[in-house]
Design an enzyme around this catalytic site. Structure first.
Site, PDB file in Angstrom:
ATOM      1  N   GLU A   1       0.699  -1.381   0.028  1.00 36.85           N
ATOM      2  CA  GLU A   1      -0.178   0.272  -0.216  1.00 36.85           C
ATOM      3  C   GLU A   1       1.025   1.118   0.104  1.00 36.85           C
ATOM      4  O   GLU A   1       0.444   2.513  -0.458  1.00 36.85           O
ATOM      5  CB  GLU A   1      -1.398   0.106   1.504  1.00 36.85           C
ATOM      6  CG  GLU A   1      -1.808  -0.736   0.853  1.00 36.85           C
ATOM      7  CD  GLU A   1      -3.208  -0.748   0.497  1.00 36.85           C
ATOM      8  OE1 GLU A   1      -3.140   0.466  -0.688  1.00 36.85           O
ATOM      9  OE2 GLU A   1      -3.690  -1.219  -0.618  1.00 36.85           O
TER      10      GLU A   1
ATOM     11  N   ASP B   1      -6.329   8.349  -0.382  1.00 37.21           N
ATOM     12  CA  ASP B   1      -5.651   7.004   0.676  1.00 37.21           C
ATOM     13  C   ASP B   1      -4.626   8.130   1.252  1.00 37.21           C
ATOM     14  O   ASP B   1      -4.258   8.803   0.878  1.00 37.21           O
ATOM     15  CB  ASP B   1      -5.392   5.739  -0.074  1.00 37.21           C
ATOM     16  CG  ASP B   1      -6.283   5.064  -1.215  1.00 37.21           C
ATOM     17  OD1 ASP B   1      -7.379   5.376  -0.729  1.00 37.21           O
ATOM     18  OD2 ASP B   1      -6.277   4.597  -1.697  1.00 37.21           O
TER      19      ASP B   1
END
Length: 148
Positions: free
Chosen positions: A53, A71
């Site tokens: 991520e 994000d």
């Protein structure tokens, strides 16, 4: 005097970039914060998720043009559902925190929010990177040699 200016610029660049954890440092930190086995999710799975991520970077951000969300942080927690960035339309803020809290070098808020995410029915499957890079794979390498 020049040395002080150079030192100041170096320190400024470090604060702007945020903290990029070393693999074992992050593994120890996540273990200390209660992530190993949380909701049945191994520390190695959390480490794999964070690797893919954010590359273990606390200041990582990624804008999603489709829904105009972003994000944030080491777990890339989304502003549509989990935090408030003041600019995502229809945001829910289920973690009850500012998205900027997810960008801190101290990852306690990011960990607390990640724990909130996995309490939902999707669990760790909420993260696309985990599904694509970690699910049904041997993830032991992410904690190997860390003594955790």
């Amino acid at each position: 005097m020049k040395a002080l200016i150079v030192l100041g610029l170096v320190l400024l660049s470090v604060t702007v970039q945020g903290k990029v954890f070393e693999r074992c440092e992050l593994a120890r930190t996540l273990k200390r914060l209660g992530m190993d086995g949380y909701r049945g999710i191994s520390l190695a799975n959390w480490m794999c998720l964070a690797k893919w991520e954010s590359g273990y970077n606390t200041r990582a951000t990624n804008y999603n043009a489709g829904d105009r969300s972003t994000d944030y942080g080491i777990f890339q927690i989304n502003s549509r559902y989990w935090c408030n960035d003041g600019k995502t339309p229809g945001a829910v803020n289920a973690c009850h925190l500012s998205c900027s809290a997810l960008l801190q070098d101290n990852i306690a808020d990011a960990v607390a929010c990640a724990k909130r995410v996995v309490r939902d029915p999707q669990g760790i499957r909420a993260w696309v990177a985990w599904r694509n890079r970690c699910q049904n794979r041997d993830v032991r390498q992410y904690v190997q040699g860390c003594g955790v």
